[in-house]
Design a protein around this motif. Sequence first.
Motif, PDB file in Angstrom:
ATOM      1  N   LEU A 160       1.190  -1.385  -0.015  1.00 14.53           N
ATOM      2  CA  LEU A 160       0.153  -0.031  -0.124  1.00 14.53           C
ATOM      3  C   LEU A 160       0.517   1.227   0.078  1.00 14.53           C
ATOM      4  O   LEU A 160       0.978   2.473  -0.791  1.00 14.53           O
ATOM      5  CB  LEU A 160      -0.825   0.140   1.291  1.00 14.53           C
ATOM      6  N   PHE A 161       2.122   1.410   0.426  1.00 14.18           N
ATOM      7  CA  PHE A 161       3.029   2.333   0.138  1.00 14.18           C
ATOM      8  C   PHE A 161       3.695   2.432  -0.790  1.00 14.18           C
ATOM      9  O   PHE A 161       3.480   3.356  -1.554  1.00 14.18           O
ATOM     10  CB  PHE A 161       4.399   1.932   1.456  1.00 14.18           C
ATOM     11  N   VAL A 162       4.181   1.520  -1.460  1.00 16.10           N
ATOM     12  CA  VAL A 162       4.165   1.618  -2.469  1.00 16.10           C
ATOM     13  C   VAL A 162       3.193   1.986  -4.252  1.00 16.10           C
ATOM     14  O   VAL A 162       3.351   2.547  -4.978  1.00 16.10           O
ATOM     15  CB  VAL A 162       4.454  -0.393  -3.803  1.00 16.10           C
ATOM     16  N   LEU A 163       1.778   1.647  -3.387  1.00 15.37           N
ATOM     17  CA  LEU A 163       0.435   2.290  -4.593  1.00 15.37           C
ATOM     18  C   LEU A 163       0.810   3.973  -3.614  1.00 15.37           C
ATOM     19  O   LEU A 163       0.470   4.531  -4.964  1.00 15.37           O
ATOM     20  CB  LEU A 163      -0.650   1.126  -3.885  1.00 15.37           C
ATOM     21  N   ALA A 164       0.897   4.124  -2.669  1.00 17.95           N
ATOM     22  CA  ALA A 164       0.357   5.930  -2.601  1.00 17.95           C
ATOM     23  C   ALA A 164       1.138   6.537  -2.937  1.00 17.95           C
ATOM     24  O   ALA A 164       1.228   7.575  -4.097  1.00 17.95           O
ATOM     25  CB  ALA A 164       0.547   5.963  -0.557  1.00 17.95           C
ATOM     26  N   ALA A 165       3.359   5.810  -3.115  1.00 21.12           N
ATOM     27  CA  ALA A 165       3.887   6.457  -3.837  1.00 21.12           C
ATOM     28  C   ALA A 165       3.727   6.556  -5.411  1.00 21.12           C
ATOM     29  O   ALA A 165       4.067   7.772  -5.896  1.00 21.12           O
ATOM     30  CB  ALA A 165       5.267   5.711  -3.015  1.00 21.12           C
ATOM     31  N   SER A 166       3.068   5.825  -6.259  1.00 21.19           N
ATOM     32  CA  SER A 166       2.283   5.536  -7.253  1.00 21.19           C
ATOM     33  C   SER A 166       1.541   6.448  -7.455  1.00 21.19           C
ATOM     34  O   SER A 166       1.935   7.020  -9.255  1.00 21.19           O
ATOM     35  CB  SER A 166       2.246   3.796  -7.783  1.00 21.19           C
ATOM     36  N   VAL A 167       1.249   6.542  -6.953  1.00 20.66           N
ATOM     37  CA  VAL A 167      -0.636   7.777  -6.977  1.00 20.66           C
ATOM     38  C   VAL A 167       0.094   8.844  -7.095  1.00 20.66           C
ATOM     39  O   VAL A 167      -0.508   9.666  -7.984  1.00 20.66           O
ATOM     40  CB  VAL A 167      -1.807   7.207  -6.191  1.00 20.66           C
ATOM     41  N   GLY A 168       1.169   9.185  -5.915  1.00 25.25           N
ATOM     42  CA  GLY A 168       1.472  10.184  -5.581  1.00 25.25           C
ATOM     43  C   GLY A 168       2.220  10.717  -6.538  1.00 25.25           C
ATOM     44  O   GLY A 168       2.079  12.053  -7.117  1.00 25.25           O
ATOM     45  N   ALA A 169       2.595  10.196  -7.318  1.00 23.16           N
ATOM     46  CA  ALA A 169       4.214  10.526  -8.296  1.00 23.16           C
ATOM     47  C   ALA A 169       3.076  10.544  -9.723  1.00 23.16           C
ATOM     48  O   ALA A 169       3.357  11.742 -10.687  1.00 23.16           O
ATOM     49  CB  ALA A 169       4.750   8.933  -9.086  1.00 23.16           C
ATOM     50  N   LEU A 170       2.282   9.836 -10.167  1.00 19.20           N
ATOM     51  CA  LEU A 170       1.695  10.365 -11.056  1.00 19.20           C
ATOM     52  C   LEU A 170       0.322  11.142 -11.005  1.00 19.20           C
ATOM     53  O   LEU A 170       0.158  12.007 -11.617  1.00 19.20           O
ATOM     54  CB  LEU A 170       0.207   9.172 -11.204  1.00 19.20           C
ATOM     55  N   SER A 171      -0.187  12.197 -10.060  1.00 19.94           N
ATOM     56  CA  SER A 171      -1.183  13.278 -10.019  1.00 19.94           C
ATOM     57  C   SER A 171       0.292  14.073  -9.533  1.00 19.94           C
ATOM     58  O   SER A 171       0.265  15.644 -10.479  1.00 19.94           O
ATOM     59  CB  SER A 171      -1.337  13.122  -8.737  1.00 19.94           C
ATOM     60  N   ALA A 172       1.247  14.134  -9.139  1.00 20.82           N
ATOM     61  CA  ALA A 172       2.405  15.228  -9.437  1.00 20.82           C
ATOM     62  C   ALA A 172       2.594  15.365 -10.619  1.00 20.82           C
ATOM     63  O   ALA A 172       2.745  16.365 -11.632  1.00 20.82           O
ATOM     64  CB  ALA A 172       3.496  14.604  -9.212  1.00 20.82           C
ATOM     65  N   ALA A 173       3.113  14.349 -11.540  1.00 21.63           N
ATOM     66  CA  ALA A 173       3.142  14.083 -13.389  1.00 21.63           C
ATOM     67  C   ALA A 173       2.239  14.827 -13.370  1.00 21.63           C
ATOM     68  O   ALA A 173       2.530  16.410 -14.984  1.00 21.63           O
ATOM     69  CB  ALA A 173       3.455  13.202 -13.702  1.00 21.63           C
ATOM     70  N   LEU A 174       0.930  14.814 -13.664  1.00 17.97           N
ATOM     71  CA  LEU A 174      -0.760  15.393 -14.429  1.00 17.97           C
ATOM     72  C   LEU A 174      -1.075  16.945 -13.314  1.00 17.97           C
ATOM     73  O   LEU A 174      -1.085  17.501 -15.031  1.00 17.97           O
ATOM     74  CB  LEU A 174      -1.905  14.597 -13.863  1.00 17.97           C
ATOM     75  N   ALA A 175      -0.453  17.305 -12.301  1.00 16.43           N
ATOM     76  CA  ALA A 175       0.201  19.054 -12.442  1.00 16.43           C
ATOM     77  C   ALA A 175       1.106  19.214 -12.725  1.00 16.43           C
ATOM     78  O   ALA A 175       0.796  20.141 -13.452  1.00 16.43           O
ATOM     79  CB  ALA A 175       0.362  18.923 -10.742  1.00 16.43           C
ATOM     80  N   TRP A 176       1.783  18.601 -12.867  1.00 15.94           N
ATOM     81  CA  TRP A 176       3.329  19.374 -14.472  1.00 15.94           C
ATOM     82  C   TRP A 176       2.641  19.359 -15.138  1.00 15.94           C
ATOM     83  O   TRP A 176       3.137  20.776 -16.099  1.00 15.94           O
ATOM     84  CB  TRP A 176       4.334  18.638 -13.391  1.00 15.94           C
ATOM     85  N   PHE A 177       2.608  18.294 -16.336  1.00 10.31           N
ATOM     86  CA  PHE A 177       1.888  18.643 -17.078  1.00 10.31           C
ATOM     87  C   PHE A 177       0.526  19.556 -17.365  1.00 10.31           C
ATOM     88  O   PHE A 177       0.486  20.623 -17.972  1.00 10.31           O
ATOM     89  CB  PHE A 177       1.095  17.267 -17.744  1.00 10.31           C
ATOM     90  N   ILE A 178      -0.376  19.978 -16.659  1.00  9.75           N
ATOM     91  CA  ILE A 178      -1.110  20.615 -16.506  1.00  9.75           C
ATOM     92  C   ILE A 178      -0.923  22.332 -16.259  1.00  9.75           C
ATOM     93  O   ILE A 178      -1.286  23.392 -17.298  1.00  9.75           O
ATOM     94  CB  ILE A 178      -2.020  20.306 -15.003  1.00  9.75           C
ATOM     95  N   GLU A 179       0.350  22.323 -15.189  1.00  8.20           N
ATOM     96  CA  GLU A 179       1.006  24.146 -15.137  1.00  8.20           C
ATOM     97  C   GLU A 179       1.790  24.121 -16.450  1.00  8.20           C
ATOM     98  O   GLU A 179       2.213  25.341 -15.910  1.00  8.20           O
ATOM     99  CB  GLU A 179       1.725  23.739 -14.035  1.00  8.20           C
ATOM    100  N   GLN A 180       1.933  23.248 -17.506  1.00  5.70           N
ATOM    101  CA  GLN A 180       3.086  24.022 -18.391  1.00  5.70           C
ATOM    102  C   GLN A 180       1.881  24.765 -19.064  1.00  5.70           C
ATOM    103  O   GLN A 180       2.739  26.095 -19.921  1.00  5.70           O
ATOM    104  CB  GLN A 180       3.729  23.111 -19.070  1.00  5.70           C
ATOM    105  N   GLU A 181       0.447  24.620 -19.441  1.00  8.01           N
ATOM    106  CA  GLU A 181       0.054  25.708 -20.078  1.00  8.01           C
ATOM    107  C   GLU A 181      -1.750  25.551 -19.616  1.00  8.01           C
ATOM    108  O   GLU A 181      -2.966  24.549 -20.205  1.00  8.01           O
ATOM    109  CB  GLU A 181      -0.782  25.190 -21.543  1.00  8.01           C
ATOM    110  N   PRO A 182      -2.124  25.836 -18.061  1.00  5.63           N
ATOM    111  CA  PRO A 182      -3.140  25.856 -17.986  1.00  5.63           C
ATOM    112  C   PRO A 182      -4.620  26.263 -18.667  1.00  5.63           C
ATOM    113  O   PRO A 182      -5.638  25.902 -18.404  1.00  5.63           O
ATOM    114  CB  PRO A 182      -3.105  27.464 -16.626  1.00  5.63           C
ATOM    115  N   SER A 183      -4.172  26.626 -19.603  1.00  2.00           N
ATOM    116  CA  SER A 183      -5.079  27.800 -20.190  1.00  2.00           C
ATOM    117  C   SER A 183      -5.547  26.737 -21.116  1.00  2.00           C
ATOM    118  O   SER A 183      -6.916  26.450 -21.550  1.00  2.00           O
ATOM    119  CB  SER A 183      -4.820  28.414 -20.670  1.00  2.00           C
ATOM    120  N   ARG A 184      -4.723  25.651 -21.652  1.00  2.00           N
ATOM    121  CA  ARG A 184      -5.319  24.442 -22.046  1.00  2.00           C
ATOM    122  C   ARG A 184      -5.829  23.635 -21.926  1.00  2.00           C
ATOM    123  O   ARG A 184      -7.383  23.097 -21.895  1.00  2.00           O
ATOM    124  CB  ARG A 184      -4.091  23.571 -22.705  1.00  2.00           C
ATOM    125  N   LEU A 185      -6.319  23.443 -20.102  1.00  3.15           N
ATOM    126  CA  LEU A 185      -7.194  22.791 -19.291  1.00  3.15           C
ATOM    127  C   LEU A 185      -7.813  23.853 -19.161  1.00  3.15           C
ATOM    128  O   LEU A 185      -9.737  22.733 -19.377  1.00  3.15           O
ATOM    129  CB  LEU A 185      -6.783  22.605 -17.647  1.00  3.15           C
TER     130      LEU A 185
END
Length: 104
Positions: free
Chosen positions: A68-93
């Motif tokens: 479950l710790f591995v799952l939490a770290a993986s989902v956290g990394a996925l959310s951080a990657a999505l946030a980084w992608f969104i922050e590149q151009e917020p108007s796209r969202l």
Amino acid sequence: MTDVEWLLLAGAGFCALYAFFTLRSGAARLHYRDRPLYWRGAALPLLLLVLTAGVAMYSLLNEGATSLFVLAASVGALSAALAWFIEQEPSRLVRWAYRTERSS
């Protein structure tokens, strides 16, 4: 708890904090009238943040739940990657959220 579990928990927490503050700074870059659409479009990363926190808390309360710790770290990394992608151009969202709102 082992050192690996603490490291995974710290990684999940860092990723969740990074994603939250990155999404918030992306919203600050937009015009005030576009912010509700931005937050409507950013629902998936926010749900992933809640899931990360929930899985991390559940794994803290259960003994021997290293996976479950591995799952939490993986989902956290996925959310951080999505946030980084969104922050590149917020108007796209915002454009995506406007199209989906208008079509429904």
